[in-house]
Design a protein around this motif. Structure first.
Motif, short mmCIF file in Angstrom:
data_model
loop_
_atom_site.label_atom_id
_atom_site.label_comp_id
_atom_site.label_asym_id
_atom_site.label_seq_id
_atom_site.Cartn_x
_atom_site.Cartn_y
_atom_site.Cartn_z
N TYR A 1 0.24 -4.63 -10.65
CA TYR A 1 0.22 -6.21 -10.46
C TYR A 1 1.87 -6.62 -10.20
CZ TYR A 1 1.35 -10.71 -12.63
OH TYR A 1 1.89 -11.92 -13.44
N VAL A 2 2.74 -5.89 -10.96
CA VAL A 2 4.39 -6.05 -10.72
C VAL A 2 4.69 -5.72 -9.49
CG1 VAL A 2 6.35 -5.48 -11.37
CG2 VAL A 2 4.79 -5.92 -13.19
N LYS A 3 4.29 -4.74 -8.93
CA LYS A 3 4.36 -4.34 -7.67
C LYS A 3 4.10 -5.11 -6.60
CE LYS A 3 3.91 -0.10 -4.58
NZ LYS A 3 3.27 1.09 -4.40
N GLU A 4 2.76 -5.60 -6.58
CA GLU A 4 2.16 -6.67 -5.51
C GLU A 4 3.05 -7.76 -5.65
OE1 GLU A 4 -1.70 -9.00 -4.29
OE2 GLU A 4 -1.97 -7.75 -6.05
N VAL A 5 3.22 -8.54 -6.90
CA VAL A 5 4.15 -9.75 -6.93
C VAL A 5 5.44 -9.60 -6.36
CG1 VAL A 5 5.03 -11.49 -8.28
CG2 VAL A 5 2.93 -10.46 -8.99
N TYR B 1 10.43 -4.30 -16.50
CA TYR B 1 10.10 -4.72 -15.10
C TYR B 1 11.05 -5.98 -15.02
CZ TYR B 1 6.14 -1.59 -15.22
OH TYR B 1 5.32 -0.56 -15.03
N PRO B 2 11.39 -6.31 -13.76
CA PRO B 2 12.27 -7.50 -13.68
C PRO B 2 11.76 -8.90 -13.67
CG PRO B 2 11.51 -6.74 -11.53
CD PRO B 2 10.92 -5.80 -12.76
N PHE B 3 11.01 -9.20 -14.78
CA PHE B 3 10.12 -10.57 -14.93
C PHE B 3 11.23 -11.64 -14.96
CE2 PHE B 3 7.02 -7.75 -16.80
CZ PHE B 3 5.77 -8.37 -16.25
N ASP B 4 11.02 -12.59 -14.17
CA ASP B 4 11.51 -13.90 -14.09
C ASP B 4 11.36 -14.57 -15.51
OD1 ASP B 4 12.76 -13.72 -11.55
OD2 ASP B 4 10.78 -13.94 -10.90
N TYR B 5 10.13 -14.59 -16.17
CA TYR B 5 10.04 -15.19 -17.35
C TYR B 5 8.64 -14.75 -18.02
CZ TYR B 5 6.60 -17.78 -14.24
OH TYR B 5 5.48 -18.09 -13.56
N ILE B 6 8.35 -15.01 -19.25
CA ILE B 6 7.22 -14.37 -19.91
C ILE B 6 7.04 -15.80 -20.82
CG2 ILE B 6 6.12 -13.03 -21.65
CD1 ILE B 6 8.68 -11.13 -20.80
N ILE B 7 5.57 -16.07 -20.24
CA ILE B 7 5.02 -17.08 -21.32
C ILE B 7 4.11 -16.54 -22.29
CG2 ILE B 7 3.17 -18.84 -21.20
CD1 ILE B 7 3.52 -19.01 -17.93
N GLY B 8 4.53 -17.12 -23.58
CA GLY B 8 3.90 -16.64 -24.60
C GLY B 8 2.91 -17.85 -25.36
#
Length: 268
Positions: free
Chosen positions: A64-68, A104-111
């Protein structure tokens, strides 16, 4: 600046279309930024894919991360694609989730809180036969979890903070000071909340949170952002301009988005 930070795709098992479909829809809707934020796997489970119609499998998370990230490069110059994720908040499992996000280099995480006392917030039957005291206790348990999610330091955005009304509109009429207390904590923890327009797909209609909560949020200095919570490409950016206009009426001057977990304000 037009953006949508909350979109899903077919890996979660209950959304239509792939990531590319949502990006293309964003371009078609005139978005400058689109965030991809599918549901996290159940990292606390020993099974790879215990709930195939709710979340992606744990083994799918790296791809998922790789595809984004691949599509982010491909669409550079056309639309900014952000790597996000929507994570269920289970206080007892926070430390099992955190390492997956740090990797991973997430721009943001929604909780997001989707379960209270082990029952889905969207199960209308949970309210049957409850006394008013029990209803208040349930609502306060919900907001206690949201408060804990804010304090966890794991999220940049808290998702749909009154979504428990989705299939039980009377939820909004249950009176408790817990809502305002939770907003104060969110402000202290400097976490944003989203205006999520997926309420229109539920019995309640409209969006999350309700105007009275947004007014309290403004009073306490809570930052806001926008997410359609699209599970179909057709809903990308849904009601962005209507929300924008309403926020101005309430008194907000700006809203925010995130890149590399840094917050950026945009004038309304």
């Amino acid at each position: 600046m037009k953006f949508d930070l909350h979109t899903h795709h077919d890996r979660c098992g209950h959304a239509r279309g792939g990531i590319r479909d949502y990006i293309e829809a964003g371009i078609e809707k005139g978005l400058n930024i689109i965030g991809i934020s599918d549901h996290t796997p159940y990292f606390s489970s020993k099974e790879d894919h215990p709930f195939p119609h709710i979340t992606m499998a744990t083994s799918q998370f790296p791809e998922y991360v790789k595809e984004v990230l691949k599509l982010k490069q491909e669409y550079s110059g056309k639309i900014d694609v952000l790597l996000g994720i929507e994570a269920d908040f289970f206080p007892e499992h926070v430390e099992k989730y955190r390492p997956h996000f740090d990797r991973y280099p997430f721009d943001y995480i929604i909780g997001s809180v989707h379960h209270v006392d082990g029952v889905s917030i969207f199960k209308a039957e949970r309210w049957e036969g409850l006394s008013s005291k029990e209803q208040i206790r349930t609502k306060e348990s919900y907001y206690s979890l949201i408060e804990q999610s804010a304090r966890s330091g794991m999220y940049q955005i808290l998702g749909h903070i009154d979504a428990m009304k989705g299939f039980y509109p009377e939820f909004s009429n249950i009176q408790t000071a817990a809502v305002e207390h939770t907003l104060k904590v969110i402000a202290e923890c400097d976490v944003a909340i989203e205006i999520n327009t997926s309420g229109k797909t539920k019995y309640v209609g409209g969006w999350y949170p309700a105007d009275d909560i947004l007014e309290m949020a403004l009073h306490h200095g809570v930052k806001v952002t926008f997410g359609s919570d699209a599970h179909d490409p057709e809903r990308v950016g849904d009601e962005f301009e209507i929300v924008q206009a309403r926020l101005k009426q309430i008194g907000f001057k700006d809203w925010v988005y995130f890149n590399e977990r840094k917050r950026y304000a945009v004038k309304l």
